[in-house]
Write an enzyme that holds these catalytic residues in place. Structure first.
Site, PDB file in Angstrom:
ATOM      1  N   HIS A 171      33.966  18.152 -42.202  1.00 53.24           N
ATOM      2  CA  HIS A 171      35.146  18.685 -42.884  1.00 53.24           C
ATOM      3  C   HIS A 171      35.930  17.589 -43.598  1.00 53.24           C
ATOM      4  O   HIS A 171      36.663  17.878 -44.551  1.00 53.24           O
ATOM      5  CB  HIS A 171      36.036  19.425 -41.890  1.00 53.24           C
ATOM      6  N   ASP A 172      35.792  16.354 -43.155  1.00 55.27           N
ATOM      7  CA  ASP A 172      36.420  15.239 -43.864  1.00 55.27           C
ATOM      8  C   ASP A 172      35.682  14.958 -45.167  1.00 55.27           C
ATOM      9  O   ASP A 172      36.290  14.872 -46.234  1.00 55.27           O
ATOM     10  CB  ASP A 172      36.428  13.994 -42.977  1.00 55.27           C
ATOM     11  N   GLY A 191      35.770  13.464 -50.299  1.00 53.42           N
ATOM     12  CA  GLY A 191      34.943  12.386 -49.763  1.00 53.42           C
ATOM     13  C   GLY A 191      35.331  11.977 -48.357  1.00 53.42           C
ATOM     14  O   GLY A 191      36.323  12.452 -47.790  1.00 53.42           O
ATOM     15  N   ASP A 225      19.109  19.682 -30.889  1.00 56.08           N
ATOM     16  CA  ASP A 225      17.664  19.818 -31.043  1.00 56.08           C
ATOM     17  C   ASP A 225      17.375  20.770 -32.202  1.00 56.08           C
ATOM     18  O   ASP A 225      18.265  21.067 -32.996  1.00 56.08           O
ATOM     19  CB  ASP A 225      17.018  20.306 -29.737  1.00 56.08           C
ATOM     20  N   THR A 254      19.939  26.263 -26.135  1.00 59.42           N
ATOM     21  CA  THR A 254      20.355  24.955 -25.605  1.00 59.42           C
ATOM     22  C   THR A 254      21.716  24.618 -26.212  1.00 59.42           C
ATOM     23  O   THR A 254      21.802  23.800 -27.129  1.00 59.42           O
ATOM     24  CB  THR A 254      19.317  23.869 -25.956  1.00 59.42           C
ATOM     25  N   HIS A 299      24.840  23.131 -36.315  1.00 57.23           N
ATOM     26  CA  HIS A 299      25.208  24.271 -35.471  1.00 57.23           C
ATOM     27  C   HIS A 299      24.219  24.472 -34.328  1.00 57.23           C
ATOM     28  O   HIS A 299      24.208  25.530 -33.709  1.00 57.23           O
ATOM     29  CB  HIS A 299      25.293  25.543 -36.313  1.00 57.23           C
ATOM     30  N   THR A 300      23.412  23.475 -34.059  1.00 61.39           N
ATOM     31  CA  THR A 300      22.512  23.559 -32.912  1.00 61.39           C
ATOM     32  C   THR A 300      23.238  23.283 -31.607  1.00 61.39           C
ATOM     33  O   THR A 300      22.663  23.422 -30.533  1.00 61.39           O
ATOM     34  CB  THR A 300      21.332  22.577 -33.070  1.00 61.39           C
ATOM     35  N   ASP A 322      24.216  28.121 -30.385  1.00 59.96           N
ATOM     36  CA  ASP A 322      22.800  28.142 -30.018  1.00 59.96           C
ATOM     37  C   ASP A 322      22.667  28.742 -28.625  1.00 59.96           C
ATOM     38  O   ASP A 322      23.079  28.130 -27.635  1.00 59.96           O
ATOM     39  CB  ASP A 322      22.246  26.717 -30.065  1.00 59.96           C
ATOM     40  N   PRO A 372      33.006  25.402 -46.911  1.00 62.09           N
ATOM     41  CA  PRO A 372      32.338  26.714 -46.901  1.00 62.09           C
ATOM     42  C   PRO A 372      32.859  27.613 -45.791  1.00 62.09           C
ATOM     43  O   PRO A 372      33.108  27.160 -44.670  1.00 62.09           O
ATOM     44  CB  PRO A 372      30.863  26.357 -46.689  1.00 62.09           C
TER      45      PRO A 372
END
Length: 352
Positions: free
Chosen positions: A71-72, A77, A259, A254, A199-200, A251, A168
């Site tokens: 988000h930074d 940038g 992963d 896990t 997002h894992t 997820d 987004p």
């Protein structure tokens, strides 16, 4: 303090010389993994140890730090502008819709910065600390290890409006998602698919998936791309009239491990938020579906693509050389920027 004209003249001369030396040495500086090798080699250990200590009480913190970095970088940038608090001159990015009541981990970054300032005063920027922290967080959660390019400096302001437009949204379609990435120079399909793999691990609030569960696109029906068994599981966690701040794992396999199971989930139509599943189920996904399959089939392929995409994201319009500053406190711009710049110049020249 008594200041004679002669001493003022000497000070001015030294300032001019210092500025010239500094400008000629680093005004065109490029990011490099060796940036702090001589000035603050302990920064990596300090950052890592801080995360290790925090993980004992907060298993979510690794994912939260990675999200802060993302988000930074997407807002003007990678300049640590997301870390700034409100002032009379600008509104904090923390108040922007994509961050409000969801971005977290700021006190952890504060502790890192305080420890780094004790070890190496006025040396390491908040932007670089956040970048290092994201890499260390991924590695501590089971992900790859890599050397991050460094040498960023910190923004002098926050960008509230830009945070509302550049980041987004969880309900974006794939064309909208691609456009938001292309807007910051991440124009490869692998940038989008690999970085989405963040997002894992981590969690998301029910409020961001309620439409998928109950009223997708105002149809009164759930998202048809959502696995029906998974739909019932999510409805159990996020009932129609329930507490929408309840947290759900990104997820289901896990949830605290970095992963490739995120991509396995997408193939089974078990992506949590719309933007996740769009990578595999959108009619416009002809260039992302092969990558989802590739990363689902091979952890190392995902790791390699993720590292490359992270370095590309970390290089979005960084402040370097004499741009910006090195904040002493990540939440506020240095109170006397001119004096602080003089000290930086003296420190730099004395190290040459």
């Amino acid at each position: 303090m008594n200041f004679s004209y002669s001493s003022l003249s000497t000070w001015t001369t030294l300032m001019t010389l210092g500025c010239l030396l500094l400008h000629s040495s680093i005004s065109s500086a490029q990011l490099t993994p060796t940036f702090y090798d001589n000035t603050c080699p302990s920064v990596f250990t300090i950052v890592r140890d801080t995360i290790v200590n925090e993980l004992r009480s907060d298993p979510r913190i690794a994912a939260s730090i990675l999200r802060l970095h993302f988000h930074d970088c997407f807002v003007n940038g990678c300049d640590a502008s997301i870390l700034l608090d409100n002032t009379t001159s600008f509104r904090t990015e923390k108040d922007a819709a994509p961050n409000a009541n969801s971005a977290r981990g700021f006190p952890v970054i504060d502790r890192m910065k305080a420890a780094v300032e004790t070890a190496c005063p006025r040396t390491v920027s908040c932007a670089d600390i956040l970048t290092i922290a994201a890499q260390q967080a991924v590695n501590l959660a089971g992900g790859p290890s890599w050397r991050v390019p460094l040498g960023r400096r910190d923004s002098l302001q926050a960008f509230f409006a830009l945070a509302n437009t550049n980041l987004p949204a969880p309900f974006f379609t794939l064309p909208q998602l691609k456009a938001s990435f292309q807007n910051v120079g991440l124009d490869r399909p692998s940038d989008l698919v690999a970085l989405s793999g963040g997002h894992t691990f981590g969690k998301n609030q029910c409020q961001f998936i309620m439409d998928r569960l109950y009223n997708f696109s105002n149809t009164g029906l759930p998202d048809p791309t959502l696995n029906t068994t998974y739909l019932q599981t999510l409805r159990g966690q996020c009932p129609r009239n329930g507490n929408q701040t309840v947290l759900v794992d990104f997820d289901l396999r896990t949830p605290t491990v970095f992963d490739n199971k995120y991509y396995v989930n997408l193939k089974e139509l078990k992506g949590l938020i719309q933007t996740d599943q769009e990578l595999f189920s959108s009619p416009n996904a002809t260039d992302t579906i092969p990558l989802v399959r590739e990363y689902a089939d091979g952890t190392q392929k995902f790791f390699n693509a993720f590292v490359e995409a992270m370095n590309r994201m970390g290089n979005i319009t960084p402040l370097t050389g004499t741009q910006g500053q090195i904040r002493q406190n990540c939440r506020v711009v240095n109170s006397n920027s001119l004096l602080h710049d003089v000290v930086e110049i003296v420190d730099f020249v004395s190290s040459m």
